[in-house]
Design an enzyme around this catalytic site. Sequence first.
Site, PDB file in Angstrom:
ATOM      1  N   HIS A 165      54.038  44.862-125.625  1.00 33.25           N
ATOM      2  CA  HIS A 165      52.695  44.628-125.035  1.00 33.25           C
ATOM      3  C   HIS A 165      52.800  44.130-123.591  1.00 33.25           C
ATOM      4  CE1 HIS A 165      51.180  44.675-129.244  1.00 33.25           C
ATOM      5  NE2 HIS A 165      52.333  44.071-129.471  1.00 33.25           N
ATOM      6  N   SER A 286      54.604  50.356 -94.643  1.00 30.61           N
ATOM      7  CA  SER A 286      53.163  50.495 -94.484  1.00 30.61           C
ATOM      8  C   SER A 286      52.862  50.575 -93.001  1.00 30.61           C
ATOM      9  CB  SER A 286      52.480  49.271 -95.106  1.00 30.61           C
ATOM     10  OG  SER A 286      51.237  49.049 -94.475  1.00 30.61           O
ATOM     11  N   LYS A 292      55.690  45.360 -95.962  1.00 24.98           N
ATOM     12  CA  LYS A 292      55.674  46.156 -97.189  1.00 24.98           C
ATOM     13  C   LYS A 292      56.869  47.101 -97.328  1.00 24.98           C
ATOM     14  CE  LYS A 292      52.714  46.839 -99.889  1.00 24.98           C
ATOM     15  NZ  LYS A 292      51.438  47.532 -99.739  1.00 24.98           N
ATOM     16  N   GLU A 299      56.582  56.351-107.530  1.00 24.92           N
ATOM     17  CA  GLU A 299      55.166  56.664-107.756  1.00 24.92           C
ATOM     18  C   GLU A 299      54.948  58.168-107.825  1.00 24.92           C
ATOM     19  OE1 GLU A 299      52.676  53.222-105.568  1.00 24.92           O
ATOM     20  OE2 GLU A 299      54.178  54.187-104.316  1.00 24.92           O
TER      21      GLU A 299
END
Length: 483
Positions: A165, A286, A292, A299
Amino acid sequence: MTHDKAPKSPNPIWGGRFSTTPAEIMERINTSIGFDKRLYRQDIRASQIHCSMLISQGIISPEDGTAILQGLEQILQEITEGRFVFKTEFEDIHMNVEARLADLIGSAAGYLHTARSRNDQVATDLRLWIRDAIDSIHQAATHLQRTLLDQAERHADTVMPGFTHLQAAQPITFGHHLMAYVEMIERDLSRLADTRLRLNESPLGAAALAGTSFPIDRHYTARELGFHQPCLNSIDAVSDRDFAIEFLSDAALCAVHLSRLAEELVLWASTPFQFIYLSDSFTSGSSIMPQKRNPDAAELIRAKSGRVIGALQSLLVLMKGLPLAYVKDLQEDKVQVFEAADALTVCLTAMAGMITDMSVNTEVMRAACNGNLTATDLADWLVMKARIPFRQSHAKVGNIVKLADERCCTLKDLTIADMQKIEPAITNDVYRVLDIDNSVRSRTSFGGTAPANVLIAVGEARRRLLAKDGERGRAERRDETET
Ligand code: ARG
């Protein structure tokens, strides 16, 4: 709606019964050369074998046959060297090759299409193409397995929280977690191998749908193209694409496995987790936030699985209402197959790169085990030591955890006296039982997370890979001596 008036000369390949060429919009909807040119190698190879068979069966003359074979070889060269001009007016790869053959050798080119049809031709080409795709996906997937094995071995005793979970559940070893993906990919490979076996039958010679009256030798062409036999039914041979659907289904499952791993990489590399560090080669910055580092490759692997699943769905929907035998809808099958094979290959390769480069923050992983992750170990210990039924020991440990929560500490910070108030059988050994490393070391049941198990699993997986390499090597040497 209007469209261009069709000019006056029909298609030279099938135009006998036509008096005008297709409307411009018809040419646009009908043409597949934009994508099926990727079949050129398979198409030319199958034509060469078909032609040799026509010669040896005495169906065409050796002179015409030789001219065809030479012409085909030249076309292959023109395409590989980028000199070939693909023309949409010739619709697809088969007619582009044939039209060029006619340019090169004249009317003898017309003999090549004896005893075959584009229907068996395209089904043959696509099977050959998928067979090659499976072989290269196999390479990419086993390479990924090797990178996972290397990291698993390196981190056989690196502890991290295992999750259920997405709640920290029990300590596990990072190596064991990575080995889970080695297993998944192993099953993906085995599914692809199954598919390869079933698709490896030759449609060539089924002709349009009914077979042919020419004395062809389908066993010869099948054998020469590396198929283990000709498809047994000519109608089935030209009309089913179950082999492509199976391939897409295997690919979709594999892409889903990669997507789950990608999601974990994203999570582990996230600022709150910081379990791993992905290399600069597989991350991006970024344009606005200088600090970043984004896990773009992971992704995109997660995203591309959607394309592969979509390809499977598209082909299933494409097929579901089609009557036997060939119908033009089948032309679109290749778009899905190419899309899925490309996406899967790039995902496997990028994943292998990321896994190789990934560094692991072992201390952060260890620190994340610092909740009450060994509460189950304590409950198990009470069963073994004090012969308390598990349900009861679970409840007692629950009470001990509650006490620790009230004191804002963890189990190992409680005193023996505190714990004994809840369960008198608890002794000083409890601190050893609560230790994270002892916990993972104790999980030696078959398939469990213990470091010793991980090392054995890595060794076995490596042996499996070596044995498969050996088999492939032997099969390739056999193929070479046969041809
Ligand atoms: N380009 C076609 C395809 O990919 C080849 C087969 C055409 N057959 C036909 N009967 N029109 O399906």
